[in-house]
Scaffold this motif. Structure first.
Motif, PDB file in Angstrom:
ATOM      1  N   SER A   1       1.873  13.186   8.715  1.00  0.00           N
ATOM      2  CA  SER A   1       0.960  14.225   9.523  1.00  0.00           C
ATOM      3  C   SER A   1       1.476  15.355   9.767  1.00  0.00           C
ATOM      4  CB  SER A   1       0.043  13.261  10.491  1.00  0.00           C
ATOM      5  OG  SER A   1       1.015  13.261  11.679  1.00  0.00           O
TER       6      SER A   1
ATOM      7  N   ASP B   1      -2.768  -1.072   9.812  1.00  0.00           N
ATOM      8  CA  ASP B   1      -2.944  -0.644   8.044  1.00  0.00           C
ATOM      9  C   ASP B   1      -1.874   0.231   7.553  1.00  0.00           C
ATOM     10  OD1 ASP B   1      -4.239   0.104   5.783  1.00  0.00           O
ATOM     11  OD2 ASP B   1      -5.019   1.849   6.680  1.00  0.00           O
ATOM     12  N   PRO B   2      -1.160  -0.085   6.536  1.00  0.00           N
ATOM     13  CA  PRO B   2      -0.032   0.722   6.093  1.00  0.00           C
ATOM     14  C   PRO B   2      -0.276   2.230   5.650  1.00  0.00           C
ATOM     15  CG  PRO B   2      -0.275  -1.504   5.055  1.00  0.00           C
ATOM     16  CD  PRO B   2      -1.487  -1.453   5.844  1.00  0.00           C
ATOM     17  N   LYS B   3      -1.671   2.140   5.114  1.00  0.00           N
ATOM     18  CA  LYS B   3      -2.028   3.647   5.147  1.00  0.00           C
ATOM     19  C   LYS B   3      -1.958   4.369   6.206  1.00  0.00           C
ATOM     20  CE  LYS B   3      -5.512   6.488   2.993  1.00  0.00           C
ATOM     21  NZ  LYS B   3      -4.997   7.720   3.079  1.00  0.00           N
ATOM     22  N   ALA B   4      -2.324   4.014   7.337  1.00  0.00           N
ATOM     23  CA  ALA B   4      -2.480   4.632   8.532  1.00  0.00           C
ATOM     24  C   ALA B   4      -1.162   4.831   9.075  1.00  0.00           C
ATOM     25  CB  ALA B   4      -3.168   3.722   9.778  1.00  0.00           C
TER      26      ALA B   4
ATOM     27  N   GLY C   1       0.770  -1.232  -0.083  1.00  0.00           N
ATOM     28  CA  GLY C   1      -0.050   0.067   0.051  1.00  0.00           C
ATOM     29  C   GLY C   1       0.887   1.307   0.061  1.00  0.00           C
ATOM     30  N   GLU C   2       0.393   2.310   0.685  1.00  0.00           N
ATOM     31  CA  GLU C   2       1.104   3.450   0.951  1.00  0.00           C
ATOM     32  C   GLU C   2       2.647   3.332   1.275  1.00  0.00           C
ATOM     33  OE1 GLU C   2      -0.653   6.510   0.326  1.00  0.00           O
ATOM     34  OE2 GLU C   2      -2.188   5.055  -0.493  1.00  0.00           O
ATOM     35  N   LEU C   3       3.055   2.359   1.809  1.00  0.00           N
ATOM     36  CA  LEU C   3       4.530   2.150   2.236  1.00  0.00           C
ATOM     37  C   LEU C   3       5.106   1.500   1.053  1.00  0.00           C
ATOM     38  CD1 LEU C   3       3.828   1.055   6.075  1.00  0.00           C
ATOM     39  CD2 LEU C   3       4.752   3.377   5.220  1.00  0.00           C
ATOM     40  N   ASN C   4       4.738   1.492   0.157  1.00  0.00           N
ATOM     41  CA  ASN C   4       5.255   0.850  -1.023  1.00  0.00           C
ATOM     42  C   ASN C   4       6.921   1.880  -1.407  1.00  0.00           C
ATOM     43  OD1 ASN C   4       4.506   3.299  -2.344  1.00  0.00           O
ATOM     44  ND2 ASN C   4       3.517   1.915  -4.152  1.00  0.00           N
TER      45      ASN C   4
ATOM     46  N   ASN D   1       1.627   5.280   6.978  1.00  0.00           N
ATOM     47  CA  ASN D   1       2.440   6.516   6.308  1.00  0.00           C
ATOM     48  C   ASN D   1       1.559   7.769   6.567  1.00  0.00           C
ATOM     49  OD1 ASN D   1       3.992   6.621   3.734  1.00  0.00           O
ATOM     50  ND2 ASN D   1       2.224   7.805   2.985  1.00  0.00           N
ATOM     51  N   ASP D   2       0.151   7.757   6.647  1.00  0.00           N
ATOM     52  CA  ASP D   2      -0.468   8.876   7.212  1.00  0.00           C
ATOM     53  C   ASP D   2       0.125   9.453   8.284  1.00  0.00           C
ATOM     54  OD1 ASP D   2      -1.697   8.709   4.764  1.00  0.00           O
ATOM     55  OD2 ASP D   2      -3.741   8.077   5.519  1.00  0.00           O
TER      56      ASP D   2
END
Length: 191
Positions: A108, A98-101, A26-29, A103-104
């Motif tokens: 942030s 969650d990878p998105k969480a 995901g966002e951590l790619n 990364n976010d």
């Protein structure tokens, strides 16, 4: 020879990420678990890299050599954080976060405020390479391409890691340029 350990480890780590080994989902790619491990092993050796570069430069320009050493060693703090974060992120993802969480959370505004001091060290790291490269070229400490490699690695790294543009090309390129520059300084410096 210790001066080459960190650039070599980071080059290997960047190639591992570029070919997709252990790439996080995901966002951590933009990161790889194995990349983080290799970077974490190599990062302490940046102290030797910057002491060596500073000493090489100090033979012709003492104040500039001191600046390169101090900025580089300070900058290594941020690089240690980024290296360790890759490992932490891999552990968090393996634990079900969650990878998105993740990364976010890293990107942030609240996190950026708390890490502002650490980000100053990031600029120290970049300036150390640029100042070293300029000194190598201007003082003819080593062939001109050594200094150019040290300088050009910085925009390549920013392109890959901050802009996330063609990470598979620019991340290994940045580390290859640093490795080439430090190797050139070891091989041809002050001769």
């Amino acid at each position: 020879m210790l001066a080459l350990v960190a650039p070599l480890c980071f080059f290997i780590a960047s190639v591992v990420r570029a070919v997709g080994i252990g790439t996080l989902p995901g966002e951590l790619n933009w990161a790889s678990s194995y990349e983080g491990l290799i970077m974490t092993i190599g990062v302490p050796f940046f102290v030797a890299t910057f002491i060596f570069m500073g000493q090489s430069i100090a033979e012709r320009s003492p104040n500039t050599g001191i600046v390169v050493t101090v900025l580089g060693v300070l900058g290594s703090a941020f690089i240690a954080f980024i290296s360790g974060f890759r490992g932490l992120a891999a552990g968090f993802v393996s634990s079900g976060l969650d990878p998105k969480a993740i990364n976010d959370g890293l990107e942030s505004e609240a996190t950026l405020i708390w890490l502002a001091g650490l980000f100053l060290y990031n600029w120290c790291f970049f300036f150390a390479w640029i100042i070293a490269g300029v000194a190598v070229i201007r003082k003819k400490i080593a062939p001109w391409w050594v200094g150019l490699a040290l300088i050009l690695a910085v925009p390549s790294l920013i392109t890959a890691q901050a802009l996330y543009y063609n990470l598979e090309i620019f991340w290994p390129l940045a580390n290859a340029l640093w490795l080439l520059g430090v190797w050139g300084l070891v091989k041809f410096g002050n001769k």
